[in-house]
Design a protein around this motif. Structure first.
Motif, PDB file in Angstrom:
ATOM      1  N   ALA A  18       0.832  -1.208   0.000  1.00 20.80           N
ATOM      2  CA  ALA A  18       0.000   0.000   0.000  1.00 20.80           C
ATOM      3  C   ALA A  18       0.863   1.253   0.000  1.00 20.80           C
ATOM      4  O   ALA A  18       0.585   2.217  -0.722  1.00 20.80           O
ATOM      5  CB  ALA A  18      -0.933  -0.004   1.216  1.00 20.80           C
ATOM      6  N   HIS A  19       1.921   1.232   0.785  1.00 25.12           N
ATOM      7  CA  HIS A  19       2.830   2.378   0.864  1.00 25.12           C
ATOM      8  C   HIS A  19       3.507   2.627  -0.495  1.00 25.12           C
ATOM      9  O   HIS A  19       3.543   3.766  -0.983  1.00 25.12           O
ATOM     10  CB  HIS A  19       3.869   2.129   1.948  1.00 25.12           C
ATOM     11  CG  HIS A  19       4.808   3.263   2.188  1.00 25.12           C
ATOM     12  ND1 HIS A  19       4.406   4.482   2.673  1.00 25.12           N
ATOM     13  CD2 HIS A  19       6.151   3.359   1.995  1.00 25.12           C
ATOM     14  CE1 HIS A  19       5.455   5.284   2.773  1.00 25.12           C
ATOM     15  NE2 HIS A  19       6.516   4.626   2.363  1.00 25.12           N
ATOM     16  N   ALA A  20       4.020   1.576  -1.103  1.00 25.11           N
ATOM     17  CA  ALA A  20       4.679   1.719  -2.406  1.00 25.11           C
ATOM     18  C   ALA A  20       3.693   2.181  -3.472  1.00 25.11           C
ATOM     19  O   ALA A  20       4.022   3.032  -4.311  1.00 25.11           O
ATOM     20  CB  ALA A  20       5.314   0.389  -2.821  1.00 25.11           C
ATOM     21  N   PHE A  21       2.478   1.654  -3.430  1.00 29.64           N
ATOM     22  CA  PHE A  21       1.457   2.060  -4.389  1.00 29.64           C
ATOM     23  C   PHE A  21       1.140   3.542  -4.245  1.00 29.64           C
ATOM     24  O   PHE A  21       1.093   4.289  -5.225  1.00 29.64           O
ATOM     25  CB  PHE A  21       0.189   1.215  -4.216  1.00 29.64           C
ATOM     26  CG  PHE A  21      -0.936   1.602  -5.133  1.00 29.64           C
ATOM     27  CD1 PHE A  21      -0.875   1.289  -6.480  1.00 29.64           C
ATOM     28  CD2 PHE A  21      -2.034   2.281  -4.652  1.00 29.64           C
ATOM     29  CE1 PHE A  21      -1.908   1.647  -7.340  1.00 29.64           C
ATOM     30  CE2 PHE A  21      -3.072   2.648  -5.492  1.00 29.64           C
ATOM     31  CZ  PHE A  21      -3.013   2.328  -6.847  1.00 29.64           C
ATOM     32  N   ARG A  22       0.920   3.974  -2.999  1.00 27.06           N
ATOM     33  CA  ARG A  22       0.620   5.398  -2.753  1.00 27.06           C
ATOM     34  C   ARG A  22       1.778   6.297  -3.187  1.00 27.06           C
ATOM     35  O   ARG A  22       1.561   7.339  -3.803  1.00 27.06           O
ATOM     36  CB  ARG A  22       0.339   5.640  -1.272  1.00 27.06           C
ATOM     37  CG  ARG A  22      -0.998   5.183  -0.773  1.00 27.06           C
ATOM     38  CD  ARG A  22      -2.083   6.100  -1.230  1.00 27.06           C
ATOM     39  NE  ARG A  22      -2.058   7.361  -0.516  1.00 27.06           N
ATOM     40  CZ  ARG A  22      -3.110   8.077  -0.261  1.00 27.06           C
ATOM     41  NH1 ARG A  22      -4.278   7.660  -0.619  1.00 27.06           N
ATOM     42  NH2 ARG A  22      -3.011   9.230   0.355  1.00 27.06           N
TER      43      ARG A  22
ATOM     44  N   CYS B  24       1.857   6.460  -7.034  1.00 24.70           N
ATOM     45  CA  CYS B  24       0.766   7.295  -7.549  1.00 24.70           C
ATOM     46  C   CYS B  24       1.030   8.776  -7.278  1.00 24.70           C
ATOM     47  O   CYS B  24       0.784   9.623  -8.143  1.00 24.70           O
ATOM     48  CB  CYS B  24      -0.565   6.869  -6.949  1.00 24.70           C
ATOM     49  SG  CYS B  24      -1.151   5.297  -7.615  1.00 24.70           S
ATOM     50  N   THR B  25       1.531   9.078  -6.112  1.00 24.32           N
ATOM     51  CA  THR B  25       1.843  10.467  -5.776  1.00 24.32           C
ATOM     52  C   THR B  25       2.928  11.010  -6.702  1.00 24.32           C
ATOM     53  O   THR B  25       2.820  12.116  -7.227  1.00 24.32           O
ATOM     54  CB  THR B  25       2.286  10.577  -4.302  1.00 24.32           C
ATOM     55  OG1 THR B  25       1.217  10.109  -3.471  1.00 24.32           O
ATOM     56  CG2 THR B  25       2.635  12.006  -3.934  1.00 24.32           C
ATOM     57  N   THR B  26       3.971  10.218  -6.934  1.00 25.32           N
ATOM     58  CA  THR B  26       5.057  10.627  -7.821  1.00 25.32           C
ATOM     59  C   THR B  26       4.557  10.860  -9.243  1.00 25.32           C
ATOM     60  O   THR B  26       4.969  11.804  -9.912  1.00 25.32           O
ATOM     61  CB  THR B  26       6.173   9.564  -7.826  1.00 25.32           C
ATOM     62  OG1 THR B  26       6.667   9.416  -6.494  1.00 25.32           O
ATOM     63  CG2 THR B  26       7.308   9.948  -8.753  1.00 25.32           C
ATOM     64  N   LEU B  27       3.653   9.994  -9.690  1.00 28.04           N
ATOM     65  CA  LEU B  27       3.115  10.114 -11.046  1.00 28.04           C
ATOM     66  C   LEU B  27       2.019  11.164 -11.158  1.00 28.04           C
ATOM     67  O   LEU B  27       1.590  11.491 -12.259  1.00 28.04           O
ATOM     68  CB  LEU B  27       2.562   8.760 -11.507  1.00 28.04           C
ATOM     69  CG  LEU B  27       3.579   7.641 -11.690  1.00 28.04           C
ATOM     70  CD1 LEU B  27       2.871   6.321 -11.967  1.00 28.04           C
ATOM     71  CD2 LEU B  27       4.548   7.985 -12.812  1.00 28.04           C
ATOM     72  N   GLY B  28       1.548  11.652 -10.018  1.00 30.10           N
ATOM     73  CA  GLY B  28       0.457  12.619 -10.034  1.00 30.10           C
ATOM     74  C   GLY B  28      -0.885  11.987 -10.329  1.00 30.10           C
ATOM     75  O   GLY B  28      -1.805  12.626 -10.825  1.00 30.10           O
TER      76      GLY B  28
ATOM     77  N   TYR C 193      -7.877   4.069   5.598  1.00 31.00           N
ATOM     78  CA  TYR C 193      -6.636   4.259   6.328  1.00 31.00           C
ATOM     79  C   TYR C 193      -5.678   5.181   5.591  1.00 31.00           C
ATOM     80  O   TYR C 193      -4.779   5.742   6.170  1.00 31.00           O
ATOM     81  CB  TYR C 193      -5.953   2.903   6.554  1.00 31.00           C
ATOM     82  CG  TYR C 193      -5.095   2.875   7.794  1.00 31.00           C
ATOM     83  CD1 TYR C 193      -3.826   3.437   7.800  1.00 31.00           C
ATOM     84  CD2 TYR C 193      -5.547   2.299   8.961  1.00 31.00           C
ATOM     85  CE1 TYR C 193      -3.031   3.414   8.928  1.00 31.00           C
ATOM     86  CE2 TYR C 193      -4.750   2.267  10.092  1.00 31.00           C
ATOM     87  CZ  TYR C 193      -3.494   2.826  10.072  1.00 31.00           C
ATOM     88  OH  TYR C 193      -2.712   2.797  11.184  1.00 31.00           O
ATOM     89  N   LEU C 194      -5.877   5.355   4.307  1.00 30.30           N
ATOM     90  CA  LEU C 194      -4.951   6.126   3.502  1.00 30.30           C
ATOM     91  C   LEU C 194      -5.588   7.447   3.107  1.00 30.30           C
ATOM     92  O   LEU C 194      -5.905   7.687   1.965  1.00 30.30           O
ATOM     93  CB  LEU C 194      -4.567   5.347   2.242  1.00 30.30           C
ATOM     94  CG  LEU C 194      -3.989   3.964   2.484  1.00 30.30           C
ATOM     95  CD1 LEU C 194      -3.723   3.265   1.163  1.00 30.30           C
ATOM     96  CD2 LEU C 194      -2.693   4.076   3.260  1.00 30.30           C
ATOM     97  N   VAL C 195      -5.824   8.300   4.063  1.00 30.41           N
ATOM     98  CA  VAL C 195      -6.480   9.575   3.781  1.00 30.41           C
ATOM     99  C   VAL C 195      -5.446  10.669   3.591  1.00 30.41           C
ATOM    100  O   VAL C 195      -4.519  10.801   4.361  1.00 30.41           O
ATOM    101  CB  VAL C 195      -7.447   9.974   4.924  1.00 30.41           C
ATOM    102  CG1 VAL C 195      -8.613   9.031   4.978  1.00 30.41           C
ATOM    103  CG2 VAL C 195      -6.734  10.003   6.258  1.00 30.41           C
ATOM    104  N   GLY C 196      -5.614  11.428   2.546  1.00 33.44           N
ATOM    105  CA  GLY C 196      -4.819  12.618   2.307  1.00 33.44           C
ATOM    106  C   GLY C 196      -3.320  12.432   2.331  1.00 33.44           C
ATOM    107  O   GLY C 196      -2.800  11.572   3.023  1.00 33.44           O
ATOM    108  N   PRO C 197      -2.612  13.260   1.573  1.00 36.04           N
ATOM    109  CA  PRO C 197      -1.154  13.144   1.526  1.00 36.04           C
ATOM    110  C   PRO C 197      -0.476  13.455   2.851  1.00 36.04           C
ATOM    111  O   PRO C 197       0.595  12.939   3.135  1.00 36.04           O
ATOM    112  CB  PRO C 197      -0.741  14.151   0.449  1.00 36.04           C
ATOM    113  CG  PRO C 197      -1.952  14.919   0.082  1.00 36.04           C
ATOM    114  CD  PRO C 197      -3.146  14.263   0.690  1.00 36.04           C
ATOM    115  N   GLU C 198      -1.109  14.275   3.695  1.00 35.65           N
ATOM    116  CA  GLU C 198      -0.474  14.613   4.972  1.00 35.65           C
ATOM    117  C   GLU C 198      -0.373  13.407   5.896  1.00 35.65           C
ATOM    118  O   GLU C 198       0.486  13.352   6.771  1.00 35.65           O
ATOM    119  CB  GLU C 198      -1.224  15.756   5.675  1.00 35.65           C
ATOM    120  CG  GLU C 198      -2.614  15.394   6.177  1.00 35.65           C
ATOM    121  CD  GLU C 198      -3.696  15.386   5.092  1.00 35.65           C
ATOM    122  OE1 GLU C 198      -4.808  14.934   5.389  1.00 35.65           O
ATOM    123  OE2 GLU C 198      -3.429  15.811   3.969  1.00 35.65           O
ATOM    124  N   ALA C 199      -1.237  12.413   5.705  1.00 43.75           N
ATOM    125  CA  ALA C 199      -1.204  11.213   6.547  1.00 43.75           C
ATOM    126  C   ALA C 199      -0.374  10.100   5.925  1.00 43.75           C
ATOM    127  O   ALA C 199      -0.248   9.035   6.501  1.00 43.75           O
ATOM    128  CB  ALA C 199      -2.631  10.710   6.790  1.00 43.75           C
TER     129      ALA C 199
END
Length: 188
Positions: A145-149, A152-156, A164-170
């Motif tokens: 899950a961490h690697a996926f997030r 995705c964040t890197t790719l935009g 459990y995975l709410v918002g980039p700040e968390a």
């Protein structure tokens, strides 16, 4: 420009498959928690139900890791039948073993514990790790899950909203919490 569009077209199905494996790892982990709780409580009927859920989720994970797609259904029995048929095409000996485990009745606490152990051995084959401990399933889910997030964040690319995975700040906090829990549990 054309190459970028073509590459993006291939990226979307790849990300969807990855997201599906993350979800299936979470389902496997949840089912392992259910099995562990049922066995600790001495509820062998519930343990049997948890084993069937674990077999279904593990078979689906094994297929997803081999790029075999099985549609999700609300009724687990339908999902199980499709998964076991697809698994028979990919790994017939494991499909036969899974089917035997699925049909194995347990009538006592001792039978439920032995059966749960055999099911966990099957889970180790399904996820490719060979590991069968709850902590291993938790770490496998958290790492994927961490690697996926992060990817995705890197790719935009936006990710699916998850409890459990709410918002980039968390983003960093939840992963650190899981690792701290695993370290604390290992020390106990």
């Amino acid at each position: 420009m054309i190459g970028s569009v073509s590459e993006a077209g291939q990226l979307t199905p790849w990300l969807r498959r990855w997201e599906r494996t993350v979800k299936l790892r979470q389902d496997v982990m949840s089912s392992m928690f259910d099995l562990d709780g049922a066995l600790r409580a001495g509820q062998w009927e519930l343990a049997t139900h948890a084993c069937r859920a674990l077999l279904t989720h593990s078979a689906l994970l094994a297929l997803a890791l081999r790029d075999v797609y099985v549609p999700a259904f609300v009724r687990r029995e339908r999902e199980w039948r499709l998964a076991i048929d697809a698994l028979a095409d990919v790994a017939p000996e494991h499909a036969e073993r899974a089917w035997q485990l699925y049909l194995t009745p347990t009538r006592t606490d001792a039978e439920a514990r032995a059966h749960g152990s055999r099911v966990l051995h099957f889970v180790g084959w399904c996820d490719g790790s060979g590991e069968t401990a709850l902590a291993d399933a938790l770490r496998a889910w958290a790492d994927s899950a961490h690697a996926f997030r992060q990817t995705c964040t890197t790719l935009g690319v936006p990710t699916t909203a998850d409890w459990y995975l709410v918002g980039p700040e968390a983003q960093g906090d939840w992963y650190s919490e899981v690792l701290a829990f695993l370290d604390k549990d290992k020390d106990a």
